[in-house]
Design a protein around this motif. Structure first.
Motif, PDB file in Angstrom:
ATOM      1  N   ALA A  75       9.626 -10.722  -9.350  1.00 23.42           N
ATOM      2  CA  ALA A  75       9.857  -9.242  -8.708  1.00 23.42           C
ATOM      3  C   ALA A  75       8.962  -9.396  -7.540  1.00 23.42           C
ATOM      4  O   ALA A  75       9.345  -7.836  -6.176  1.00 23.42           O
ATOM      5  CB  ALA A  75       9.090  -7.974  -9.579  1.00 23.42           C
ATOM      6  N   ASN A  76       7.755  -9.503  -7.582  1.00 23.13           N
ATOM      7  CA  ASN A  76       6.333  -9.036  -6.270  1.00 23.13           C
ATOM      8  C   ASN A  76       7.690 -10.350  -4.705  1.00 23.13           C
ATOM      9  O   ASN A  76       7.899  -9.540  -3.869  1.00 23.13           O
ATOM     10  CB  ASN A  76       6.101 -10.624  -6.419  1.00 23.13           C
ATOM     11  CG  ASN A  76       4.751  -9.724  -4.577  1.00 23.13           C
ATOM     12  OD1 ASN A  76       4.004 -11.334  -4.543  1.00 23.13           O
ATOM     13  ND2 ASN A  76       4.342  -8.527  -4.456  1.00 23.13           N
ATOM     14  N   ALA A  77       8.330 -11.111  -4.806  1.00 19.07           N
ATOM     15  CA  ALA A  77       8.970 -12.452  -3.972  1.00 19.07           C
ATOM     16  C   ALA A  77      10.078 -11.796  -3.518  1.00 19.07           C
ATOM     17  O   ALA A  77      10.384 -11.347  -2.379  1.00 19.07           O
ATOM     18  CB  ALA A  77       9.667 -13.410  -4.842  1.00 19.07           C
ATOM     19  N   LEU A  78      10.464 -10.787  -4.305  1.00 22.31           N
ATOM     20  CA  LEU A  78      11.630 -10.170  -4.355  1.00 22.31           C
ATOM     21  C   LEU A  78      12.362  -8.453  -3.637  1.00 22.31           C
ATOM     22  O   LEU A  78      12.821  -7.729  -3.621  1.00 22.31           O
ATOM     23  CB  LEU A  78      12.672  -9.784  -5.421  1.00 22.31           C
ATOM     24  CG  LEU A  78      13.480 -11.954  -5.621  1.00 22.31           C
ATOM     25  CD1 LEU A  78      14.780 -11.736  -6.407  1.00 22.31           C
ATOM     26  CD2 LEU A  78      14.144 -12.405  -4.379  1.00 22.31           C
ATOM     27  N   THR A 100      -1.608 -13.638  -9.902  1.00 18.88           N
ATOM     28  CA  THR A 100      -1.799 -14.100  -8.166  1.00 18.88           C
ATOM     29  C   THR A 100      -3.190 -14.251  -7.561  1.00 18.88           C
ATOM     30  O   THR A 100      -3.451 -15.366  -6.984  1.00 18.88           O
ATOM     31  CB  THR A 100      -1.452 -12.138  -7.259  1.00 18.88           C
ATOM     32  OG1 THR A 100      -2.242 -10.896  -7.757  1.00 18.88           O
ATOM     33  CG2 THR A 100       0.136 -12.068  -7.856  1.00 18.88           C
ATOM     34  N   LEU A 101      -4.454 -13.572  -8.416  1.00 23.67           N
ATOM     35  CA  LEU A 101      -5.670 -14.082  -8.169  1.00 23.67           C
ATOM     36  C   LEU A 101      -6.259 -15.278  -8.039  1.00 23.67           C
ATOM     37  O   LEU A 101      -6.525 -16.155  -7.973  1.00 23.67           O
ATOM     38  CB  LEU A 101      -7.014 -12.706  -8.523  1.00 23.67           C
ATOM     39  CG  LEU A 101      -7.738 -12.946  -8.368  1.00 23.67           C
ATOM     40  CD1 LEU A 101      -7.840 -13.327  -6.862  1.00 23.67           C
ATOM     41  CD2 LEU A 101      -8.780 -12.252  -9.013  1.00 23.67           C
ATOM     42  N   ALA A 102      -5.368 -15.584  -9.729  1.00 24.33           N
ATOM     43  CA  ALA A 102      -5.611 -17.374 -10.060  1.00 24.33           C
ATOM     44  C   ALA A 102      -4.957 -18.446  -9.017  1.00 24.33           C
ATOM     45  O   ALA A 102      -5.685 -18.751  -8.718  1.00 24.33           O
ATOM     46  CB  ALA A 102      -4.535 -18.069 -10.867  1.00 24.33           C
ATOM     47  N   ALA A 136       6.415  -5.387  -8.130  1.00 24.36           N
ATOM     48  CA  ALA A 136       7.166  -5.538  -7.579  1.00 24.36           C
ATOM     49  C   ALA A 136       5.652  -5.686  -6.191  1.00 24.36           C
ATOM     50  O   ALA A 136       6.218  -6.399  -5.325  1.00 24.36           O
ATOM     51  CB  ALA A 136       8.375  -4.564  -7.494  1.00 24.36           C
ATOM     52  N   ARG A 137       5.055  -5.116  -6.036  1.00 27.26           N
ATOM     53  CA  ARG A 137       4.562  -4.792  -4.700  1.00 27.26           C
ATOM     54  C   ARG A 137       3.011  -6.057  -4.505  1.00 27.26           C
ATOM     55  O   ARG A 137       3.008  -5.774  -3.242  1.00 27.26           O
ATOM     56  CB  ARG A 137       3.783  -3.771  -4.783  1.00 27.26           C
ATOM     57  CG  ARG A 137       4.567  -2.488  -4.322  1.00 27.26           C
ATOM     58  CD  ARG A 137       4.087  -1.194  -3.256  1.00 27.26           C
ATOM     59  NE  ARG A 137       3.260  -0.771  -4.757  1.00 27.26           N
ATOM     60  CZ  ARG A 137       3.304   0.192  -5.577  1.00 27.26           C
ATOM     61  NH1 ARG A 137       3.989   0.601  -5.766  1.00 27.26           N
ATOM     62  NH2 ARG A 137       1.894   0.047  -6.044  1.00 27.26           N
ATOM     63  N   HIS A 138       2.912  -6.111  -5.535  1.00 25.88           N
ATOM     64  CA  HIS A 138       1.435  -7.341  -5.505  1.00 25.88           C
ATOM     65  C   HIS A 138       1.751  -7.937  -6.629  1.00 25.88           C
ATOM     66  O   HIS A 138       0.382  -8.909  -6.540  1.00 25.88           O
ATOM     67  CB  HIS A 138      -0.102  -6.471  -5.984  1.00 25.88           C
ATOM     68  CG  HIS A 138      -0.127  -5.248  -4.530  1.00 25.88           C
ATOM     69  ND1 HIS A 138       0.240  -5.472  -3.544  1.00 25.88           N
ATOM     70  CD2 HIS A 138       0.426  -4.163  -4.892  1.00 25.88           C
ATOM     71  CE1 HIS A 138       0.301  -4.368  -2.874  1.00 25.88           C
ATOM     72  NE2 HIS A 138      -0.018  -2.760  -4.038  1.00 25.88           N
ATOM     73  N   GLY A 139       2.673  -8.138  -7.509  1.00 28.02           N
ATOM     74  CA  GLY A 139       2.849  -9.497  -9.091  1.00 28.02           C
ATOM     75  C   GLY A 139       1.307  -9.105  -9.989  1.00 28.02           C
ATOM     76  O   GLY A 139       1.176  -7.659  -9.913  1.00 28.02           O
ATOM     77  N   ASP A 159      11.531  -5.839  -5.938  1.00 30.48           N
ATOM     78  CA  ASP A 159      12.205  -5.696  -6.721  1.00 30.48           C
ATOM     79  C   ASP A 159      11.936  -5.061  -7.969  1.00 30.48           C
ATOM     80  O   ASP A 159      11.561  -6.150  -9.287  1.00 30.48           O
ATOM     81  CB  ASP A 159      13.984  -6.870  -7.089  1.00 30.48           C
ATOM     82  CG  ASP A 159      14.554  -5.989  -7.522  1.00 30.48           C
ATOM     83  OD1 ASP A 159      14.742  -4.759  -8.319  1.00 30.48           O
ATOM     84  OD2 ASP A 159      15.576  -6.962  -8.082  1.00 30.48           O
ATOM     85  N   PRO A 160      11.576  -3.182  -8.371  1.00 31.33           N
ATOM     86  CA  PRO A 160      10.396  -3.787  -9.909  1.00 31.33           C
ATOM     87  C   PRO A 160      11.659  -4.086 -10.892  1.00 31.33           C
ATOM     88  O   PRO A 160      11.649  -3.820 -11.679  1.00 31.33           O
ATOM     89  CB  PRO A 160      10.168  -2.938  -9.682  1.00 31.33           C
ATOM     90  CG  PRO A 160      11.022  -1.598  -8.336  1.00 31.33           C
ATOM     91  CD  PRO A 160      11.368  -2.084  -7.008  1.00 31.33           C
ATOM     92  N   GLU A 161      13.063  -3.771 -10.634  1.00 32.11           N
ATOM     93  CA  GLU A 161      14.070  -3.970 -11.812  1.00 32.11           C
ATOM     94  C   GLU A 161      14.263  -5.450 -11.951  1.00 32.11           C
ATOM     95  O   GLU A 161      14.911  -5.932 -13.471  1.00 32.11           O
ATOM     96  CB  GLU A 161      15.785  -3.438 -11.138  1.00 32.11           C
ATOM     97  CG  GLU A 161      15.407  -1.784 -11.158  1.00 32.11           C
ATOM     98  CD  GLU A 161      14.862  -1.372 -12.094  1.00 32.11           C
ATOM     99  OE1 GLU A 161      15.443  -1.533 -13.165  1.00 32.11           O
ATOM    100  OE2 GLU A 161      14.046  -0.391 -11.930  1.00 32.11           O
ATOM    101  N   VAL A 162      13.554  -6.147 -11.575  1.00 34.61           N
ATOM    102  CA  VAL A 162      12.891  -6.828 -12.358  1.00 34.61           C
ATOM    103  C   VAL A 162      12.723  -7.340 -13.244  1.00 34.61           C
ATOM    104  O   VAL A 162      12.863  -8.081 -14.676  1.00 34.61           O
ATOM    105  CB  VAL A 162      12.839  -8.534 -11.176  1.00 34.61           C
ATOM    106  CG1 VAL A 162      12.359 -10.221 -11.374  1.00 34.61           C
ATOM    107  CG2 VAL A 162      13.393  -9.135  -9.836  1.00 34.61           C
TER     108      VAL A 162
END
Length: 198
Positions: free
Chosen positions: A170-173, A112-114, A104-107, A175-178
């Motif tokens: 989860a990262n965009a929102l 994300t690196l790719a 949720a914080r970083h993807g 929201d870890p619950e995603v």
């Protein structure tokens, strides 16, 4: 008489700390926002020493990808101890769910690196990041094949795409619950494959 291995051991420890720090900081901040000084600080290594081990930021990105690959290897070796291939895949998904706050914080660290590296005009680092994801796809494909399911590579792509999608959302929102909800869907899907394969 001094121990000649001590300096080598210290050098190996510094390199390991720098590699782990690169993986963490690049995941948290991205390539463009990360400086070599950021990585040296997290690794608790003087920034001047960093250049002894890594000449460029790209070298550190490669080290971070190597660290992600090493973590993937450690994870799959542990999962391979489970006797049932679908239980191995469920263990993978459960691990993704456990890391929901980080997602949720970083993807996804590698995903994300790719995506970020793909935006660069030069270099091959995007392909190197893709190779780490390919290793996960290949491992998952082997599990689906071992479970006797048709189209194991397609199923592996569905699974890993599901993870990448839920990490992104989860990262965009924020929201870890995603991760919890979508991970539960993936677990149910894997259970349904077990039933269908019986």
């Amino acid at each position: 008489m001094t121990d000649s291995k001590a300096p080598r051991a210290r050098a190996a420890d510094k390199r390991r700390r720098l590699t782990a720090a690169a993986a963490r900081v690049l995941h948290e901040q991205g390539v463009e926002r990360t400086t070599l000084a950021d990585i040296a600080r997290v690794a608790d290594v003087p920034v001047g020493n960093l250049y002894y081990y890594f000449k460029t930021k790209d070298d550190l990105v490669r080290a971070a990808l190597s660290e992600h690959s090493r973590h993937l290897d450690e994870l799959t070796v542990r999962l391979d101890e489970l006797p049932d291939p679908l239980d191995r895949l469920k263990g993978l998904v459960e691990g993704w769910i456990e890391r929901r706050d980080t997602a949720a914080r970083h993807g996804c660290p590698t995903g994300t690196l790719a995506a970020e590296l793909d935006k660069r005009a030069e270099g091959t680092l995007d392909a190197e990041a893709g190779a780490v994801i390919r290793r996960l796809l290949d491992w998952a494909g082997v599990q689906f094949h071992a479970a006797g399911l048709a189209d194991p590579d397609g199923l592996a792509l569905t699974l890993v795409s599901g993870y990448q999608g839920m990490s992104l959302m989860a990262n965009a929102l924020r929201d870890p619950e995603v991760m919890t909800r979508e991970g539960a869907r993936l677990l149910s899907w894997l259970d349904s494959l077990r039933t269908a394969g019986s």
